[in-house]
Design a protein around this motif. Sequence first.
Motif, PDB file in Angstrom:
ATOM      1  N   ASP A 102       0.836  -1.200   0.000  1.00 12.20           N
ATOM      2  CA  ASP A 102       0.000   0.000   0.000  1.00 12.20           C
ATOM      3  C   ASP A 102       0.869   1.247   0.000  1.00 12.20           C
ATOM      4  OD1 ASP A 102      -1.581   2.071   2.093  1.00 12.20           O
ATOM      5  OD2 ASP A 102      -2.795   1.182   0.504  1.00 12.20           O
ATOM      6  N   ILE A 103       0.548   2.199  -0.849  1.00 13.12           N
ATOM      7  CA  ILE A 103       1.318   3.445  -0.948  1.00 13.12           C
ATOM      8  C   ILE A 103       1.236   4.224   0.361  1.00 13.12           C
ATOM      9  CG2 ILE A 103       1.472   5.674  -2.129  1.00 13.12           C
ATOM     10  CD1 ILE A 103       0.398   4.306  -4.632  1.00 13.12           C
ATOM     11  N   ASN A 104       0.086   4.215   0.986  1.00 17.88           N
ATOM     12  CA  ASN A 104      -0.064   4.929   2.257  1.00 17.88           C
ATOM     13  C   ASN A 104       0.876   4.373   3.318  1.00 17.88           C
ATOM     14  OD1 ASN A 104      -2.397   6.848   1.813  1.00 17.88           O
ATOM     15  ND2 ASN A 104      -3.357   4.932   1.195  1.00 17.88           N
ATOM     16  N   GLU A 105       0.957   3.048   3.386  1.00 17.40           N
ATOM     17  CA  GLU A 105       1.845   2.414   4.361  1.00 17.40           C
ATOM     18  C   GLU A 105       3.300   2.789   4.078  1.00 17.40           C
ATOM     19  OE1 GLU A 105       3.217  -2.077   5.844  1.00 17.40           O
ATOM     20  OE2 GLU A 105       1.867  -1.824   4.126  1.00 17.40           O
ATOM     21  N   ALA A 106       3.689   2.715   2.811  1.00 13.78           N
ATOM     22  CA  ALA A 106       5.065   3.044   2.435  1.00 13.78           C
ATOM     23  C   ALA A 106       5.381   4.499   2.752  1.00 13.78           C
ATOM     24  CB  ALA A 106       5.275   2.770   0.945  1.00 13.78           C
ATOM     25  N   SER A 107       4.434   5.392   2.489  1.00  8.09           N
ATOM     26  CA  SER A 107       4.650   6.817   2.750  1.00  8.09           C
ATOM     27  C   SER A 107       4.833   7.079   4.242  1.00  8.09           C
ATOM     28  CB  SER A 107       3.471   7.632   2.200  1.00  8.09           C
ATOM     29  OG  SER A 107       3.385   7.508   0.795  1.00  8.09           O
ATOM     30  N   LEU A 119       1.993  12.107  -0.460  1.00  2.00           N
ATOM     31  CA  LEU A 119       1.449  11.486   0.759  1.00  2.00           C
ATOM     32  C   LEU A 119       2.438  11.576   1.917  1.00  2.00           C
ATOM     33  CD1 LEU A 119      -0.326   8.295  -0.649  1.00  2.00           C
ATOM     34  CD2 LEU A 119      -1.391  10.375   0.229  1.00  2.00           C
ATOM     35  N   ILE A 120       3.732  11.547   1.595  1.00  2.00           N
ATOM     36  CA  ILE A 120       4.747  11.709   2.645  1.00  2.00           C
ATOM     37  C   ILE A 120       4.646  13.102   3.248  1.00  2.00           C
ATOM     38  CG2 ILE A 120       7.233  11.799   3.103  1.00  2.00           C
ATOM     39  CD1 ILE A 120       7.540   9.780   0.759  1.00  2.00           C
ATOM     40  N   TYR A 121       4.541  14.114   2.394  1.00  2.00           N
ATOM     41  CA  TYR A 121       4.421  15.485   2.891  1.00  2.00           C
ATOM     42  C   TYR A 121       3.142  15.667   3.695  1.00  2.00           C
ATOM     43  CZ  TYR A 121       8.167  16.435  -0.489  1.00  2.00           C
ATOM     44  OH  TYR A 121       9.348  16.436  -1.192  1.00  2.00           O
ATOM     45  N   GLU A 122       2.052  15.064   3.235  1.00  2.00           N
ATOM     46  CA  GLU A 122       0.790  15.162   3.976  1.00  2.00           C
ATOM     47  C   GLU A 122       0.921  14.536   5.360  1.00  2.00           C
ATOM     48  OE1 GLU A 122      -2.383  13.505   1.680  1.00  2.00           O
ATOM     49  OE2 GLU A 122      -2.077  14.874  -0.014  1.00  2.00           O
ATOM     50  N   ILE A 168      20.053   8.475   1.538  1.00  2.00           N
ATOM     51  CA  ILE A 168      19.226   8.723   0.350  1.00  2.00           C
ATOM     52  C   ILE A 168      18.102   7.696   0.325  1.00  2.00           C
ATOM     53  CG2 ILE A 168      19.141   8.858  -2.161  1.00  2.00           C
ATOM     54  CD1 ILE A 168      22.080   9.532  -2.203  1.00  2.00           C
ATOM     55  N   THR A 169      16.885   8.192   0.152  1.00  2.00           N
ATOM     56  CA  THR A 169      15.733   7.319  -0.051  1.00  2.00           C
ATOM     57  C   THR A 169      15.085   7.698  -1.372  1.00  2.00           C
ATOM     58  OG1 THR A 169      15.292   7.041   2.315  1.00  2.00           O
ATOM     59  CG2 THR A 169      13.476   6.613   0.803  1.00  2.00           C
ATOM     60  N   LEU A 170      14.984   6.731  -2.265  1.00  2.00           N
ATOM     61  CA  LEU A 170      14.273   6.943  -3.532  1.00  2.00           C
ATOM     62  C   LEU A 170      12.943   6.229  -3.458  1.00  2.00           C
ATOM     63  CD1 LEU A 170      15.507   7.029  -7.132  1.00  2.00           C
ATOM     64  CD2 LEU A 170      13.680   5.407  -6.565  1.00  2.00           C
ATOM     65  N   ILE A 171      11.867   6.927  -3.845  1.00  2.00           N
ATOM     66  CA  ILE A 171      10.524   6.348  -3.812  1.00  2.00           C
ATOM     67  C   ILE A 171       9.963   6.273  -5.228  1.00  2.00           C
ATOM     68  CG2 ILE A 171      10.001   7.111  -1.460  1.00  2.00           C
ATOM     69  CD1 ILE A 171       8.455   9.477  -2.702  1.00  2.00           C
ATOM     70  N   ALA A 172       9.125   5.278  -5.453  1.00  2.00           N
ATOM     71  CA  ALA A 172       8.457   5.147  -6.754  1.00  2.00           C
ATOM     72  C   ALA A 172       7.194   4.332  -6.575  1.00  2.00           C
ATOM     73  CB  ALA A 172       9.379   4.484  -7.771  1.00  2.00           C
ATOM     74  N   TRP A 173       6.105   4.802  -7.195  1.00  2.00           N
ATOM     75  CA  TRP A 173       4.827   4.097  -7.092  1.00  2.00           C
ATOM     76  C   TRP A 173       4.296   3.825  -8.501  1.00  2.00           C
ATOM     77  CZ3 TRP A 173       6.141   3.957  -2.387  1.00  2.00           C
ATOM     78  CH2 TRP A 173       6.312   5.091  -1.573  1.00  2.00           C
ATOM     79  N   GLY A 174       3.645   2.702  -8.674  1.00  2.00           N
ATOM     80  CA  GLY A 174       2.913   2.429  -9.909  1.00  2.00           C
ATOM     81  C   GLY A 174       3.691   1.632 -10.927  1.00  2.00           C
ATOM     82  N   GLU A 175       2.927   0.892 -11.723  1.00  2.00           N
ATOM     83  CA  GLU A 175       3.539  -0.013 -12.692  1.00  2.00           C
ATOM     84  C   GLU A 175       4.267   0.715 -13.815  1.00  2.00           C
ATOM     85  OE1 GLU A 175      -0.812  -0.637 -14.809  1.00  2.00           O
ATOM     86  OE2 GLU A 175       0.110  -2.262 -13.713  1.00  2.00           O
ATOM     87  N   GLN A 176       3.952   2.007 -14.040  1.00  2.00           N
ATOM     88  CA  GLN A 176       4.668   2.746 -15.072  1.00  2.00           C
ATOM     89  C   GLN A 176       6.133   2.956 -14.709  1.00  2.00           C
ATOM     90  OE1 GLN A 176       2.269   3.915 -13.178  1.00  2.00           O
ATOM     91  NE2 GLN A 176       2.564   6.060 -12.590  1.00  2.00           N
ATOM     92  N   VAL A 198      15.755   2.005  -1.638  1.00  2.00           N
ATOM     93  CA  VAL A 198      14.610   2.221  -2.517  1.00  2.00           C
ATOM     94  C   VAL A 198      13.359   1.742  -1.797  1.00  2.00           C
ATOM     95  CG1 VAL A 198      13.542   1.562  -4.699  1.00  2.00           C
ATOM     96  CG2 VAL A 198      16.010   1.972  -4.598  1.00  2.00           C
ATOM     97  N   ILE A 199      12.320   2.582  -1.792  1.00  2.00           N
ATOM     98  CA  ILE A 199      11.029   2.197  -1.206  1.00  2.00           C
ATOM     99  C   ILE A 199       9.982   2.312  -2.306  1.00  2.00           C
ATOM    100  CG2 ILE A 199       9.230   2.864   0.431  1.00  2.00           C
ATOM    101  CD1 ILE A 199      11.334   3.456   2.454  1.00  2.00           C
ATOM    102  N   ILE A 200       9.308   1.190  -2.591  1.00  2.00           N
ATOM    103  CA  ILE A 200       8.371   1.138  -3.710  1.00  2.00           C
ATOM    104  C   ILE A 200       7.121   0.352  -3.312  1.00  2.00           C
ATOM    105  CG2 ILE A 200      10.049   1.392  -5.583  1.00  2.00           C
ATOM    106  CD1 ILE A 200      10.303  -1.606  -5.735  1.00  2.00           C
ATOM    107  N   ASP A 201       6.080   0.513  -4.125  1.00  2.00           N
ATOM    108  CA  ASP A 201       4.895  -0.310  -3.920  1.00  2.00           C
ATOM    109  C   ASP A 201       5.003  -1.548  -4.808  1.00  2.00           C
ATOM    110  OD1 ASP A 201       4.405   0.793  -6.410  1.00  2.00           O
ATOM    111  OD2 ASP A 201       2.300   1.238  -6.005  1.00  2.00           O
ATOM    112  N   LEU A 202       4.067  -2.466  -4.641  1.00  2.00           N
ATOM    113  CA  LEU A 202       4.126  -3.749  -5.330  1.00  2.00           C
ATOM    114  C   LEU A 202       4.027  -3.578  -6.841  1.00  2.00           C
ATOM    115  CD1 LEU A 202       4.457  -6.696  -4.691  1.00  2.00           C
ATOM    116  CD2 LEU A 202       1.993  -6.878  -4.371  1.00  2.00           C
ATOM    117  N   SER A 203       3.291  -2.573  -7.289  1.00  2.00           N
ATOM    118  CA  SER A 203       3.171  -2.336  -8.732  1.00  2.00           C
ATOM    119  C   SER A 203       4.504  -1.904  -9.325  1.00  2.00           C
ATOM    120  CB  SER A 203       2.098  -1.278  -9.006  1.00  2.00           C
ATOM    121  OG  SER A 203       0.824  -1.725  -8.625  1.00  2.00           O
ATOM    122  N   ALA A 204       5.195  -0.996  -8.640  1.00  2.00           N
ATOM    123  CA  ALA A 204       6.498  -0.542  -9.136  1.00  2.00           C
ATOM    124  C   ALA A 204       7.530  -1.649  -9.077  1.00  2.00           C
ATOM    125  CB  ALA A 204       6.977   0.669  -8.343  1.00  2.00           C
ATOM    126  N   ALA A 205       7.306  -2.645  -8.203  1.00  2.00           N
ATOM    127  CA  ALA A 205       8.249  -3.761  -8.049  1.00  2.00           C
ATOM    128  C   ALA A 205       7.971  -4.898  -9.010  1.00  2.00           C
ATOM    129  CB  ALA A 205       8.174  -4.290  -6.617  1.00  2.00           C
TER     130      ALA A 205
END
Length: 661
Positions: free
Chosen positions: A43-48, A81-84, A233-241, A271-278
């Motif tokens: 879940d992106i929310n959990e990762a954020s 979502l991290i900033y929020e 350094i933390t790199l984030i990425a979400w989504g299958e694209q 690197v922190i990603i969601d399942l789609s990006a992985a």
Amino acid sequence: MRLNLSSQITLKRIPKRYFQPENDFEEYILTRFEKIPTHIYEDINEASKVVADEIVKNLLQKQKEGKPFVMGICGGSSPQLIYEELVRRHKEENISFRNLVVFNIYEYYPVTDVSKSNLRMLKDVFLDHIDIDPNNIYSPDPAVEKDLIAENCAAYEEALQSFGGMDYLLLGLGSKGNIGFNMPGSNPNSRTRLVMLDGDSRRDSISIFGSLDRVPVSAITMGISDMMKARRITLIAWGEQKAESIKRMVEGSVSESMPASFLQTHPNAKVIIDLSAASNLTRISYPWLVTSCDWNNKLIRRAIVWLCNQVEKPILKLTNKDYNDNGLSELLTIYGSAYNVNIKIFNDLQHTITGWPGGKPDADDTYRPERAKPYPKRVIIFSPHPDDDVISMGGTFQRLVNQGHEVHVAYQTSGNIAVNDEEVIRYISVINSIRKRFDPGNVIIFEKYNQIKNYLLYEKKKDDIDTPDVLFIKSQIRREEARTADRYIGLSDKNIHFLDLPFYETGRVKKKPISEEDVFIVKDFIETIKPHQIYVAGDLADPHGTHKVCLDAVLAAIDLLKDEDWFKDCRIWMYRGAWMEWEIDHIEMAVPLSPEELRQKRNAILKHQSQMESAPFLGDDERLFWQRAEERNKATAELYWKLGLASYEAIEAFVEYKPIK
């Protein structure tokens, strides 16, 4: 009300232990192809929240030491979502950011309207809502004089060096594997500098500036050398694209063609990603190459399709040797022989194919993807924009109508921002010509014609929002194109519905968040039809995000209706649009198209004339929508044929969605 159910869609073939290992031993085995520590979340929310936790922990530690916490921050949608969450913790948990020092890692240049700058966005979503000292915010100047750019870059670097570099750097991943605007070809020793933006980078920024011609041609970016000096350094990425770029970055070699891969050489990068990006990582996509597998039907299907591609054979010609030589001997142990596995998967894929997407009446439906009864069915096709229905499932749409089902199309948004001003001028000129011929004394139409034409040709400035009259006309253009396409398919006007969900109607590319108002419009519509089938766009790779919001609106409505007695007889099928196709191991219904049906689908798409060459949101794919759709459908059919199944001209693919408990 659950408004983000699309983020919980997991197409079950991936056991949790592959992406969240149970112990260190398992992690070492699973991640042996990964060259950067990579953490995957469902879940992106959990990762954020995990990232926000780490930032707050480091911030508070620095506060205890009486030192500033120096952080590099990025723009874009990924960190929102991290900033929020950081803002929430400031307001609800009294976390102070008084010792925070931030460096905006890139800025567009030149930007005459500061409301469009990256720094303004960061202030709107984050910095203006915490107690940071404004003097502790550093950023390249988006409006600096051209002959002072080098001086501005030097001042930015001096400020960074005065703090001894960054304690923490938060990065997103660009579509070209870029970090900041360090594009492919960037030197690892690069410093803060002006860079020219290529076409893809500018198209990626359309959502900020409204149209391609408004996107600046350049940007000032922190260099790779400065980034690599950050202590964490933390790199984030979400989504299958982002999936292919993540694979290249994490598992590939260090290369200037993939600037993010330089993080492999950093001692404290992750690197922190969601399942789609992985989804393209070896442990997710091909787990049999790194561990023993928890085999299920989808994973077996995926493995066999992969094996067919490896050895260039159809399914029924695979041998025991093929399995043993390619790491799939486990399947031979489970099923006894290659033949037993082959016939199982061949039949599995064969049973996905149907020429009756609404179910074939009076037929044995034991092995069909759709049930025979009831017949005819009431069907809703939800279309995010007024052309996604025919682009994504035009052939299936035609079959449902021809086979006698009661089909309703619900266009969720007007799609008005995707109409060029030239189209409006052309249409109002036709209207004015009609006025001259049939009603020359109609002063109201004449004045409105002049008012709109003068506004679009002479008065409208670069960043102006269209007037309500212009937006109305653009909406009507899209509506009539949709009606024309639907009539061509054979649908009655009374079965064509325009929902005009409020989240979309801002007049800008940037939309409002989904609200309960949007959901109740969808829910009320579904209740009026009480369908046996719902088709919905599951294309989460949509670069503009509207598809995802529209999907969330439908899923939230379904969530409210799922316990109704009549709804228990309703199936939900997800189609995909012009951006990406379902992978074959996920396909649960494959509707074949003949050459004539594919031609009819193309004709239906071409009815949307405003969305041909002049459409402003074609994305980074130079092909037109009908070309993308045909090539995607033909590619699916060719894959089925290569696996040894029947040869079709094209195939449209669907995945069933089951309401989340």
